[in-house]
Design a protein around this motif. Sequence first.
Motif, PDB file in Angstrom:
ATOM      1  N   UNK A  64       0.823  -1.211   0.000  1.00 62.66           N
ATOM      2  CA  UNK A  64       0.000   0.000   0.000  1.00 62.66           C
ATOM      3  C   UNK A  64       0.861   1.266   0.000  1.00 62.66           C
ATOM      4  N   UNK A  65       1.966   1.262   0.744  1.00 59.67           N
ATOM      5  CA  UNK A  65       2.872   2.414   0.735  1.00 59.67           C
ATOM      6  C   UNK A  65       3.531   2.561  -0.637  1.00 59.67           C
ATOM      7  N   UNK A  66       3.903   1.457  -1.238  1.00 62.06           N
ATOM      8  CA  UNK A  66       4.476   1.501  -2.574  1.00 62.06           C
ATOM      9  C   UNK A  66       3.460   2.069  -3.566  1.00 62.06           C
ATOM     10  N   UNK A  67       2.202   1.667  -3.437  1.00 63.90           N
ATOM     11  CA  UNK A  67       1.148   2.196  -4.310  1.00 63.90           C
ATOM     12  C   UNK A  67       1.002   3.708  -4.142  1.00 63.90           C
ATOM     13  N   UNK A  68       1.117   4.198  -2.892  1.00 59.25           N
ATOM     14  CA  UNK A  68       1.064   5.651  -2.668  1.00 59.25           C
ATOM     15  C   UNK A  68       2.140   6.368  -3.474  1.00 59.25           C
ATOM     16  N   UNK A  69       3.348   5.831  -3.426  1.00 61.84           N
ATOM     17  CA  UNK A  69       4.457   6.444  -4.171  1.00 61.84           C
ATOM     18  C   UNK A  69       4.189   6.436  -5.671  1.00 61.84           C
ATOM     19  N   UNK A  70       3.725   5.315  -6.176  1.00 62.53           N
ATOM     20  CA  UNK A  70       3.451   5.201  -7.607  1.00 62.53           C
ATOM     21  C   UNK A  70       2.340   6.155  -8.030  1.00 62.53           C
ATOM     22  N   UNK A  71       1.293   6.258  -7.222  1.00 59.97           N
ATOM     23  CA  UNK A  71       0.197   7.171  -7.543  1.00 59.97           C
ATOM     24  C   UNK A  71       0.678   8.621  -7.551  1.00 59.97           C
ATOM     25  N   UNK A  72       1.564   8.953  -6.626  1.00 62.41           N
ATOM     26  CA  UNK A  72       2.117  10.309  -6.581  1.00 62.41           C
ATOM     27  C   UNK A  72       2.964  10.568  -7.822  1.00 62.41           C
ATOM     28  N   UNK A  73       3.812   9.615  -8.200  1.00 60.76           N
ATOM     29  CA  UNK A  73       4.664   9.778  -9.383  1.00 60.76           C
ATOM     30  C   UNK A  73       3.836   9.996 -10.642  1.00 60.76           C
ATOM     31  N   UNK A  74       2.698   9.342 -10.723  1.00 61.34           N
ATOM     32  CA  UNK A  74       1.847   9.429 -11.918  1.00 61.34           C
ATOM     33  C   UNK A  74       0.871  10.594 -11.859  1.00 61.34           C
ATOM     34  N   UNK A  75       0.946  11.396 -10.805  1.00 56.98           N
ATOM     35  CA  UNK A  75       0.063  12.551 -10.682  1.00 56.98           C
ATOM     36  C   UNK A  75      -1.365  12.186 -10.302  1.00 56.98           C
TER      37      UNK A  75
END
Length: 124
Positions: A64-75
Amino acid sequence: MSEPAIKIMTRIETIPVTLITRPGHTVGLDADTAFIRLPANSGHGHGDGEVCIACAGRTDVRALLHNLLEEQKRGMRPAFRHVVVDASALDDPQQVVLALTGRLPAQALRDHSVARLFRLVETV
């Protein structure tokens, strides 16, 4: 004769994580804080604490934390500087503590990324 290469080390800033383990306890959230709620048993035919792939995917804090980072990177989500994880519905929030402190074996490359970028700073 060429000069030796100089390796420049940069310090990676880690993202602090606050973990809520007591039901009913809250912490203040601001615009720089991402919030994750880990659900209890989904009620689809097994008791709390039993192994279930569907439930494990919804409560894997490192994923879930990794998903947060990915979602942030993708805007897909605003930038955040702090994370609050509500694990108060879980029977054993200690598993989340172990995951956040690197005491559970890494299951995927994302687990190593999360270990480098997030740090548990408070458990309430």
